[in-house]
Design a protein around this motif. Structure first.
Motif, mmCIF file in Angstrom:
data_model
loop_
_atom_site.group_PDB
_atom_site.id
_atom_site.type_symbol
_atom_site.label_atom_id
_atom_site.label_comp_id
_atom_site.label_asym_id
_atom_site.label_seq_id
_atom_site.Cartn_x
_atom_site.Cartn_y
_atom_site.Cartn_z
ATOM 1 N N SER A 1 0.838 -1.203 0.000
ATOM 2 C CA SER A 1 0.000 0.000 0.000
ATOM 3 C C SER A 1 0.872 1.252 0.000
ATOM 4 N N SER A 2 1.960 1.226 0.751
ATOM 5 C CA SER A 2 2.863 2.372 0.747
ATOM 6 C C SER A 2 3.499 2.573 -0.615
ATOM 7 N N LEU A 3 3.696 1.491 -1.323
ATOM 8 C CA LEU A 3 4.303 1.586 -2.659
ATOM 9 C C LEU A 3 3.242 1.813 -3.732
ATOM 10 N N ASN A 4 1.982 1.956 -3.300
ATOM 11 C CA ASN A 4 0.887 2.218 -4.235
ATOM 12 C C ASN A 4 0.723 1.144 -5.278
ATOM 13 N N ARG A 5 0.815 -0.079 -4.843
ATOM 14 C CA ARG A 5 0.589 -1.170 -5.788
ATOM 15 C C ARG A 5 0.192 -2.427 -5.036
ATOM 16 N N GLY A 6 -0.178 -3.434 -5.787
ATOM 17 C CA GLY A 6 -0.457 -4.735 -5.180
ATOM 18 C C GLY A 6 0.796 -5.578 -5.282
ATOM 19 N N ARG A 7 0.633 -6.873 -5.308
ATOM 20 C CA ARG A 7 1.777 -7.750 -5.547
ATOM 21 C C ARG A 7 2.439 -7.364 -6.861
ATOM 22 N N LEU A 8 3.727 -7.627 -6.939
ATOM 23 C CA LEU A 8 4.422 -7.379 -8.201
ATOM 24 C C LEU A 8 3.902 -8.345 -9.264
ATOM 25 N N ASP A 9 3.923 -7.867 -10.505
ATOM 26 C CA ASP A 9 3.497 -8.752 -11.588
ATOM 27 C C ASP A 9 4.584 -9.805 -11.843
ATOM 28 N N PRO A 10 4.190 -10.904 -12.448
ATOM 29 C CA PRO A 10 5.134 -12.023 -12.633
ATOM 30 C C PRO A 10 6.403 -11.655 -13.386
ATOM 31 N N GLU A 11 6.294 -10.750 -14.341
ATOM 32 C CA GLU A 11 7.499 -10.378 -15.107
ATOM 33 C C GLU A 11 8.508 -9.706 -14.196
ATOM 34 N N THR A 12 8.020 -8.764 -13.394
ATOM 35 C CA THR A 12 8.940 -8.061 -12.489
ATOM 36 C C THR A 12 9.533 -9.030 -11.481
ATOM 37 N N GLU A 13 8.693 -9.913 -10.959
ATOM 38 C CA GLU A 13 9.215 -10.889 -10.007
ATOM 39 C C GLU A 13 10.308 -11.737 -10.652
ATOM 40 N N ALA A 14 10.057 -12.113 -11.887
ATOM 41 C CA ALA A 14 11.054 -12.941 -12.583
ATOM 42 C C ALA A 14 12.363 -12.175 -12.750
ATOM 43 N N GLU A 15 12.253 -10.898 -13.063
ATOM 44 C CA GLU A 15 13.464 -10.067 -13.197
ATOM 45 C C GLU A 15 14.229 -10.006 -11.889
ATOM 46 N N LEU A 16 13.474 -9.834 -10.799
ATOM 47 C CA LEU A 16 14.133 -9.736 -9.494
ATOM 48 C C LEU A 16 14.779 -11.062 -9.127
ATOM 49 N N ARG A 17 14.089 -12.145 -9.413
ATOM 50 C CA ARG A 17 14.685 -13.447 -9.131
ATOM 51 C C ARG A 17 15.963 -13.637 -9.923
ATOM 52 N N ALA A 18 15.912 -13.188 -11.182
ATOM 53 C CA ALA A 18 17.105 -13.313 -12.019
ATOM 54 C C ALA A 18 18.235 -12.465 -11.456
ATOM 55 N N ARG A 19 17.886 -11.283 -10.965
ATOM 56 C CA ARG A 19 18.909 -10.410 -10.385
ATOM 57 C C ARG A 19 19.565 -11.098 -9.193
ATOM 58 N N VAL A 20 18.740 -11.733 -8.375
ATOM 59 C CA VAL A 20 19.274 -12.427 -7.205
ATOM 60 C C VAL A 20 20.130 -13.617 -7.643
ATOM 61 N N ALA A 21 19.628 -14.365 -8.595
ATOM 62 C CA ALA A 21 20.366 -15.549 -9.047
ATOM 63 C C ALA A 21 21.702 -15.170 -9.663
ATOM 64 N N ALA A 22 21.733 -14.039 -10.329
ATOM 65 C CA ALA A 22 22.987 -13.598 -10.953
ATOM 66 C C ALA A 22 23.971 -13.080 -9.911
ATOM 67 N N HIS A 23 23.479 -12.654 -8.777
ATOM 68 C CA HIS A 23 24.255 -12.039 -7.691
ATOM 69 C C HIS A 23 25.526 -11.353 -8.194
ATOM 70 N N ARG A 24 25.297 -10.395 -9.080
ATOM 71 C CA ARG A 24 26.427 -9.679 -9.663
ATOM 72 C C ARG A 24 27.182 -8.897 -8.611
ATOM 73 N N ARG A 25 28.486 -8.763 -8.851
ATOM 74 C CA ARG A 25 29.289 -7.924 -7.978
ATOM 75 C C ARG A 25 28.974 -6.463 -8.251
ATOM 76 N N ASN A 26 28.938 -5.704 -7.185
ATOM 77 C CA ASN A 26 28.891 -4.250 -7.339
ATOM 78 C C ASN A 26 30.324 -3.755 -7.504
ATOM 79 N N LEU A 27 30.520 -2.456 -7.410
ATOM 80 C CA LEU A 27 31.872 -1.906 -7.519
ATOM 81 C C LEU A 27 32.789 -2.576 -6.487
ATOM 82 N N VAL A 28 33.868 -3.141 -6.935
ATOM 83 C CA VAL A 28 34.822 -3.793 -6.033
ATOM 84 C C VAL A 28 36.097 -2.950 -5.997
#
Lengths: 250, 239, 471
Positions: free
Chosen positions: B20-47
């Motif tokens: 509700s604070s983010l003005n939305r309901g659950r994330l849509d499946p595409e966005t969730e999939a993107e986030l899961r992919a981001r987590v799975a990739a666990h890319r390094r940030n600036l090292v």
């Protein structure tokens, strides 16, 4: 360049010398200087007290008074910071006035920053034989990045030797309404500042904001110290003969 | 407290409140999939470049320098065979009894402790009376002189914290540049399920500055961290 | 914890008059900033990492619901349990339920500000469970029945003689003539006194600096080793934490960890940074049998999307506190609750209400030093100003200030009147102070002149002089 002087309420009331020094420096840098009559205050007391409505009303007055000039220069980091950083924030939800705020912000400057960063001034022709220390007023330092510019200009003042103030970047405790609302805490902060100033052994302390200077001068005198307090503009403009130091007796 | 119903109500309310604070309901499946992919990739940030621009030997030197800077002590030997003597000498120099509890880890099996028969060694977890422990590590991170240790049946965590003195054997090939390199080694070592129960990044001995800002070593954990660095020239491996 | 933020002014006055505190603060005021600066000078990427840290936190907050669900699923997969708590009451109840389920009598605690926030210690004591603080600073203040005065150095307000006095009074089994002159001795004594407690504890409660959604892990950043003993030795480990401490991956945690120790103590890395995932595994020789995470909201979810959202980026490093001249003047107890300094000035009104904590966002000069050192770039003065705006709208500030301000603004919007009044004021005050150049006392400005002189105006206003000179 057509430059408008933003006098600031403290300079207007307490120390016009600073205003005249500013004009002199700007003219020496090749600017034509005007002083719009319809200016009073930048609105910071209202803004920092949470009174956005009054702050906006004053800001609109500033927009009108300073319209049309190439640049607006204030001998104060806090007033220049108010205009540059906070006017846009004040009008964030108001596209028309936001645009005016951003436009004004883009041509408003603290004095030493204007001289060095815009005019390219590197030297002044003043002379002042003193051991001097410098207090970095918070708004100028952190909102506007004013740090090297006053030092660069002071380095060109004949006879002036600068000793860095330990804790130069620590707040002096003025803070506008803070010193009135929390006088005990303000006193502790200005006492620490006074101790640091005296420990440098300097004969004088300078800064770019009159609020800080009134605060520090008031404390130095109350503690019986013999340190001259002046605005950096007076020294750079070579006007130290014309006006006694802040708070000094005749 | 209450049954599963109350628990899930708090959970649902909190998640609903966030949405509700983010003005939305659950994330849509595409966005969730993107986030899961981001987590799975666990890319390094600036090292930071501090250790990454160094070659292996320079990294080893940096590791030693940084570890010593935080009051770890380091003995350097050139073979596993030299470890027992290094340990015995260290204990004698620190006026410690010649006994220790050692991790039951196979990587330590090849150390010829029999060359120092007076050294009493028990293998297992640490108990309250143990004064000295001896463990392997999973990696040694050059950027800040940090040891990476992981828990497991053969590397119980108590060895790292209960005794007053903790000795860690580091193989030259275990020195890596950054925390991310250490984590990658861990992932490669087989954390396809959950991570080990505990990953300890240890940088120097225990310390506190809680009294007048004065640093004192040995607050609750070991007051001595001694590193025996074995530079036997064995090639760096990913495990 | 009972709040005394309402009496901030009196608290501050007491702090200013407390010689021991002033001595202790003097040590901290120069030490922390220097150490931080030295650490940052050694890491050229620090500024860039601040930006990265900010964006990791912002990204997580934008998708917090997703990451919380992922986090929970990973905790469960590794054998742990998450207890969601909307309020302090629910958080305490969850802890009690777990403690009761294993018949816990003694609980050891690593430092947890969330536990302070929900008043866990008092709650457990009321229910017959003894919490033993093990962080040296927390242990000291527990013995003294004082709240912490700093979020990472809880006993920073004490000088060593006070600690020695406390140890002598509380450790009665020891030789009363023993020397406790040096921190070394007191540290050794605390170690010896607490070791048996670590070993006897049924449940260990820690806080957490971060949680990792990818792996369902919690991370503690400590130096003493007490956190690790607390979470390893007992049968049960409970993590007290809050919803905004989540980061997506271990790599994201590594980035924030590079910012944390440097910003907090000026260390490159803390002595012990521990990533914990679930209870002991089959075959483990040590470790807790149960792993519980109590996940507190307490109003944080409502901050998302508001002007206070940025506060949720806070990683509790204390850099803002360590660089604040107001904190350095009055100490942490003046703020009256769990969180002092600039971060406390923003967070406390959120958690206990602006009516209670109104002074905190006002007791600032907006010098901006806090914002300049925040590793995740939280605009702290801006948020304190937002509190002032809310107070103004609710008419919470004292009438004399509101009236004075309104009057000032009214005049400032009428330049002709303003200039006339300014000329009068400068002439009057200038004339009154023309010889001495300053006032030792000034009616209506006694707050100022009680402790410092007021320089006299030069005697004419700038605008009047300008008008004359330009004729």
């Amino acid at each position: 360049m057509r430059v408008a002087l933003f006098v600031t309420c403290l300079v207007d009331l307490f120390r016009p010398t600073v205003g005249f020094a500013t004009v002199k420096l700007l003219e020496q840098a090749g600017c034509t200087v005007e002083v719009p009559r319809a200016q009073t205050c930048c609105g910071q007391p209202a803004y920092n007290s949470g009174d956005r409505a009054d702050a906006k009303a004053i800001a609109l007055q500033v927009f009108d008074a300073f319209a049309g000039y190439d640049h607006v220069v204030a001998p104060s980091g806090s007033c220049a910071g108010m205009i540059r950083q906070h006017y846009p924030e004040l009008f964030a939800g108001d596209p028309v006035n936001l645009q005016r705020a951003q436009e004004l912000a883009g041509r408003t400057w603290e004095l030493t920053s204007f001289l060095v960063d815009v005019c390219g001034t590197r030297t002044v022709s003043a002379q002042w034989d003193r051991e001097v220390t410098y207090h970095d007023a918070c708004s100028g330092l952190r909102e506007l990045g004013v740090k090297l510019q006053p030092r660069q200009l002071l380095a060109s003042v004949a006879g002036l030797r600068l000793r860095e103030l330990p804790g130069a970047e620590i707040c002096c405790g003025f803070g506008g309404t803070f010193c009135i609302k929390y006088p005990d805490i303000s006193d502790k902060m200005v006492t620490d500042k006074e101790t640091d100033i005296v420990a440098t052994g300097a004969e004088a302390v300078l800064a770019g904001d009159l609020g800080c200077l009134l605060n520090m001068a008031g404390k130095l005198y109350r503690q019986g110290r013999c340190v001259e307090v002046r605005h950096v503009a007076e020294v750079l403009a070579g006007m130290t003969e014309e006006a006694r130091p802040i708070g000094a007796a005749r | 407290m209450g049954g599963a119903e109350e628990v899930s109500e708090a959970r649902e309310r909190i998640l609903a409140g966030i949405r509700s604070s983010l003005n939305r309901g659950r994330l849509d499946p595409e966005t969730e999939a993107e986030l899961r992919a981001r987590v799975a990739a666990h890319r390094r940030n600036l090292v930071p470049a501090r250790a990454t621009t160094l070659d292996h030997q320079e990294r080893v030197e940096l590791f030693v320098t940084m570890a010593e800077e935080v009051q770890a002590t380091v003995t350097r030997v050139t073979s596993l065979a030299a470890v027992p003597e290094a340990v015995a000498r260290y204990l004698a120099a620190e006026n410690l009894p010649a006994e220790l509890v050692m991790a039951p880890d196979p990587s330590l099996d090849a150390i010829p402790w029999e060359t120092r028969p007076l050294l009493r060694i028990r293998r297992g977890r640490a108990e309250a009376e143990d004064k000295v422990s001896f463990t392997p590590c999973h990696a040694a991170i050059a950027e800040t002189g940090t040891l990476l240790l992981v828990s497991g049946p053969q590397t119980p965590t108590t060895l790292n914290f209960l005794p007053d003195t903790h000795i860690v054997v580091v193989r030259g090939r275990q020195v890596v540049a950054t925390y991310e390199d250490g984590l990658d080694r861990l992932r490669a070592a087989g954390a396809s399920e959950a991570l080990p129960r505990v990953i300890n990044f240890i940088t120097g001995p225990s310390r506190t500055a809680d009294i007048e800002q004065r640093i004192e070593l040995g607050a609750h954990g070991p007051r001595r961290l001694h590193i025996v660095l074995v530079e036997d020239g064995q090639a760096t491996r990913s495990v | 914890m009972l709040a005394t933020s309402r009496t901030f002014v009196a608290n501050a006055r007491a702090g200013l008059a407390n010689d021991n505190l002033q001595h202790a603060l003097g040590l901290a005021r120069t030490g922390f900033p220097l150490r931080r600066r030295l650490a940052i000078e050694r890491l050229p990427e620090f500024e860039a990492l601040r930006e990265t840290g900010r964006s990791i936190k912002d990204h997580t907050l934008e998708h917090l619901d997703f990451y919380l669900e992922l986090y929970e699923s990973r905790v469960v997969a590794s054998g742990g349990k998450v207890h969601w708590a909307r309020t302090p009451q629910e958080a305490c109840a969850a802890v009690l339920q777990v403690c009761r389920s294993v018949g816990a009598k003694i609980v050891t605690k690593g430092k947890s500000m969330i536990a302070e926030e929900v008043g866990l210690n008092e709650f457990l004591e009321r229910h017959g469970i003894t919490p033993v603080e093990t962080d040296l600073g927390e242990y000291i203040i527990q013995l003294r029945h004082e709240p912490p005065s700093h979020i990472i150095a809880p006993a920073i307000h004490l000088i060593k003689e006070q600690v020695a006095e406390t140890f002598r009074a509380e450790h009665r089994s020891l030789d009363p003539d023993r020397s406790l002159a040096e921190p070394r001795q007191m540290c050794d004594e605390a170690r010896a006194m607490l070791r048996p407690r670590f070993l006897a504890a049924d449940v260990g409660i820690t806080g957490a600096n971060f949680h990792v959604a990818e792996t369902g892990s919690s991370i503690i950043v400590t130096n003493e080793g007490n956190g690790d003993l607390t979470q390893t030795l007992p049968r049960v480990h409970i993590v007290m934490t809050s919803i905004e401490k989540l980061v997506p991956t271990l790599e994201d945690a590594a980035t924030l960890l590079r910012l944390l120790a440097r910003s907090a103590t000026g260390q490159e890395f803390s002595s012990y940074t521990t990533i914990s995932t679930g209870p002991r595994r089959p075959g483990d020789l040590d470790g807790p049998e149960q792993y519980h995470v109590v996940l507190l909201d307490n109003g944080r979810s409502e901050l998302i999307g508001t002007e206070f959202q940025d506060m949720l980026r806070c990683i509790r490093c204390s850099a803002c506190i360590n660089h604040c001249p107001v904190y350095a003047a009055v100490g942490g107890h003046a703020y009256g609750w769990v969180y002092p300094g600039p971060m406390g000035a923003v967070l406390t009104p959120i958690l206990i209400g602006i009516e209670e904590a109104g002074h905190l966002p006002n007791a600032s000069t907006f010098c901006g030093r806090c914002e300049s050192v925040c590793p995740v770039k939280i605009p702290l003065p801006k948020m304190m100003r937002h509190w002032r705006e809310r107070e103004y709208a609710k008419k919470l500030s004292p009438p004399v200030y509101r009236t004075g301000l309104s009057l000032w603004a009214w005049v400032a919007r009428r330049p002709a009147l303003y200039h006339a009044l300014a000329e009068i004021a400068s002439r009057v005050l200038g004339w009154a102070g023309r010889d001495r150049g300053r006032f030792r006392s000034l009616p209506l400005a006694t707050g100022w002149t009680a402790v410092r002189d007021m320089p006299a105006p030069e005697g004419r206003s700038f605008h009047s002089l300008w008008a004359e000179r330009r004729k």
